[in-house]
Design a protein around this motif. Structure first.
Motif, short mmCIF file in Angstrom:
data_model
loop_
_atom_site.label_atom_id
_atom_site.label_comp_id
_atom_site.label_asym_id
_atom_site.label_seq_id
_atom_site.Cartn_x
_atom_site.Cartn_y
_atom_site.Cartn_z
N VAL A 116 0.83 -1.20 0.00
CA VAL A 116 0.00 0.00 0.00
C VAL A 116 0.87 1.26 0.00
O VAL A 116 0.54 2.25 -0.66
N GLU A 117 1.97 1.22 0.73
CA GLU A 117 2.88 2.37 0.72
C GLU A 117 3.34 2.67 -0.70
O GLU A 117 3.40 3.83 -1.12
N GLN A 118 3.66 1.62 -1.46
CA GLN A 118 4.13 1.83 -2.82
C GLN A 118 3.01 2.25 -3.75
O GLN A 118 3.23 3.03 -4.68
N VAL A 119 1.79 1.76 -3.50
CA VAL A 119 0.64 2.24 -4.29
C VAL A 119 0.46 3.74 -4.06
O VAL A 119 0.19 4.49 -5.00
N ALA A 125 3.06 10.22 -7.45
CA ALA A 125 3.85 10.57 -8.64
C ALA A 125 2.94 10.90 -9.81
O ALA A 125 3.18 11.88 -10.54
N LEU A 126 1.88 10.12 -10.00
CA LEU A 126 0.97 10.36 -11.13
C LEU A 126 0.19 11.66 -10.97
O LEU A 126 -0.13 12.33 -11.95
N GLU A 127 -0.11 12.02 -9.73
CA GLU A 127 -0.91 13.24 -9.51
C GLU A 127 -0.13 14.51 -9.82
O GLU A 127 -0.72 15.59 -9.84
N LYS A 128 1.13 14.39 -10.09
CA LYS A 128 1.89 15.57 -10.56
C LYS A 128 1.60 15.84 -12.04
O LYS A 128 1.90 16.91 -12.55
N LEU A 353 6.96 4.72 -19.15
CA LEU A 353 7.14 3.85 -17.99
C LEU A 353 8.56 3.86 -17.43
O LEU A 353 8.74 3.93 -16.21
N PRO A 354 9.61 3.80 -18.28
CA PRO A 354 10.96 3.83 -17.70
C PRO A 354 11.25 5.09 -16.89
O PRO A 354 11.95 5.03 -15.88
N ALA A 361 12.27 5.11 -8.40
CA ALA A 361 13.42 4.27 -8.08
C ALA A 361 12.98 2.81 -7.90
O ALA A 361 13.37 2.12 -6.96
N MET A 362 12.14 2.36 -8.81
CA MET A 362 11.68 0.97 -8.83
C MET A 362 11.98 0.37 -10.20
O MET A 362 12.21 1.09 -11.16
N ARG A 363 11.95 -0.92 -10.26
CA ARG A 363 12.11 -1.59 -11.55
C ARG A 363 10.81 -1.44 -12.35
O ARG A 363 9.71 -1.45 -11.77
N PRO A 364 10.90 -1.31 -13.68
CA PRO A 364 9.68 -1.18 -14.50
C PRO A 364 8.67 -2.29 -14.25
O PRO A 364 7.46 -2.04 -14.24
N ALA A 365 9.15 -3.52 -14.04
CA ALA A 365 8.22 -4.63 -13.79
C ALA A 365 7.40 -4.39 -12.54
O ALA A 365 6.21 -4.73 -12.49
N ARG A 366 8.02 -3.79 -11.53
CA ARG A 366 7.30 -3.50 -10.29
C ARG A 366 6.24 -2.42 -10.52
O ARG A 366 5.12 -2.51 -10.00
N VAL A 367 6.57 -1.41 -11.32
CA VAL A 367 5.62 -0.35 -11.60
C VAL A 367 4.44 -0.90 -12.39
O VAL A 367 3.29 -0.54 -12.15
N ARG A 368 4.73 -1.79 -13.36
CA ARG A 368 3.63 -2.43 -14.09
C ARG A 368 2.70 -3.17 -13.13
O ARG A 368 1.47 -3.13 -13.27
N GLN A 369 3.27 -3.85 -12.17
CA GLN A 369 2.46 -4.59 -11.21
C GLN A 369 1.59 -3.65 -10.40
O GLN A 369 0.39 -3.90 -10.21
N LEU A 370 2.14 -2.53 -9.94
CA LEU A 370 1.37 -1.56 -9.17
C LEU A 370 0.27 -0.93 -10.01
O LEU A 370 -0.81 -0.60 -9.51
N LEU A 371 0.54 -0.76 -11.30
CA LEU A 371 -0.45 -0.18 -12.21
C LEU A 371 -1.52 -1.18 -12.63
O LEU A 371 -2.55 -0.80 -13.18
#
Length: 383
Positions: A116-119, A125-128, A353-354, A361-371
């Motif tokens: 949840v912290e990472q979500v 970040a997106l709200e910027k 995405l990159p 400061a996360m790997r792209p695969a992790r960001v895809r998972q959160l998205l």
């Protein structure tokens, strides 16, 4: 959603030595919990003592550059992940309502709250770049809760009225919650390492977050009820001590009235336990037959003995694969999309995405998972 002005931070060019000098102990705790590791198991993989990990996490000592490299490899994060300077918010176990708290081990709850912290970080970040719907949840304002002073059923009616939902079926529960500023995610993080995490939510952040899990998503009606149950926690229990069985019962009462208002559903419920009639109502109102059987007893329409016989008969029919579940992926309006759609809009503002992964400061695969983006690329390995 609307695009707003924003600027990318550019790819991080921070050396390992600089990361070690600017080490953030909270990031180590978060990454370790995401991976489901104890201090001892992490120490074993790094060939250091558990006390070393304890000192790093308490901030009384810092890992050196070599340790940073090893930590990044073991915890599957970029080295820059461990540096200070990025927005961070801590979510404690007491900040989240776990649907199955009593059977969820501490390590699994820690992994869930770190998720949840990472979500939240992703949302921040997106709200910027993208203006998300305003949080419009009665009793909630910018992470602060105000008691409505209502019982669960009255609170559900109040929310329906506030959101102008009328008294009929709600076609898309998840989309309705997202429309009113709630972040929902169907968490693929659960998997085998968190088998008892059912669903949970927190109202202690600027935006409330509800985490739904694949286990509930096997049946869209259970999935919808779970989302409504967690909404009940957000509306009713912001300042309450979590984990109380009474609170779970109240959230169920809220969900039942939110999805099937007494005023509308009572005239439609059969006076005897007719499963075919209940099956038709189930499809019309988007709730499970079990929920309608509960509703019949709750509203005094059937006796306790008729209620028990109906469940026995339904369980027998399910064993022969009648009244089988309907997966949520067949119902687009019940799949969370707010963060994914926000990212698509942010890409228009040059946030591929990159770059987003670099900012977090996360790997792209992790960001895809959160998205909630399924990674369909073929998995390759050395031979």
């Amino acid at each position: 959603m609307k695009i707003v002005q924003g600027s990318t931070s550019g790819y991080r060019r921070i050396s390992t030595q600089d990361v070690a000098a600017a080490f953030d102990p909270r990031r180590l705790i978060q990454a370790r919990r995401i991976e489901g590791l104890t201090k001892t198991s992490l120490a074993r993989q790094l060939d250091v003592t558990p006390m070393s990990v304890t000192h790093w996490e308490s901030g009384s000592n810092q890992p050196n550059a070599d340790h940073i490299v090893e930590l990044a490899q073991v915890l599957n994060v970029p080295e820059a992940f461990f540096a200070i300077g990025r927005p961070y918010i801590h979510v404690s176990q007491s900040d989240a309502h776990f649907r199955s708290l009593r059977r969820t081990p501490v390590a699994q709850r820690q992994k869930a709250t770190a998720y949840v912290e990472q979500v939240w970080e992703l949302t921040y970040a997106l709200e910027k770049y993208v203006r998300l719907p305003e949080v419009d949840v009665p009793g909630l304002s910018n992470g602060e809760s105000t008691s409505l002073g209502l019982d669960p059923a009255d609170a559900a009616r109040h929310v329906r009225n506030h959101w102008k939902l009328g008294l009929g079926p709600i076609p898309r529960v998840v989309r309705t919650l997202e429309k009113h500023g709630i972040i929902l995610t169907l968490a693929e993080f659960a998997g085998e390492s968190t088998p008892t995490v059912d669903a949970f939510s927190t109202s202690r952040l600027p935006r409330p977050i509800i985490v739904l899990t694949p286990e509930r998503a096997k049946d869209v009606y259970r999935h919808r009820f779970t989302a409504a149950h967690e909404l009940g926690h957000l509306v009713l229990h912001g300042e309450s001590a979590h984990g109380d069985v009474k609170l779970e019962k109240e959230a169920d009462e809220f969900a039942a009235e939110f999805l099937t208002p007494e005023e509308s559903i009572t005239p439609l419920l059969p006076s005897r336990m007719d499963l075919r009639a209940l099956d038709q109502l189930s499809k019309e109102w988007g709730v499970s037959i079990e929920s309608l059987i509960y509703r019949c007893r709750e509203l005094g329409i059937v006796s306790d003995s008729a209620y028990r016989r109906a469940f026995q008969r339904l369980n027998q029919l399910r064993k022969v694969e009648l009244f089988v579940g309907n997966p949520v992926n067949r119902h687009p309006g019940e799949m969370p999309i707010l963060l994914r759609e926000a990212f698509k809009m942010a890409e228009i503002k040059d946030l591929p995405l990159p770059v987003l992964a670099d900012e977090l400061a996360m790997r792209p695969a992790r960001v895809r998972q959160l998205l909630g983006i399924t990674d369909r690329r073929p998995k390759l390995a050395f031979v």
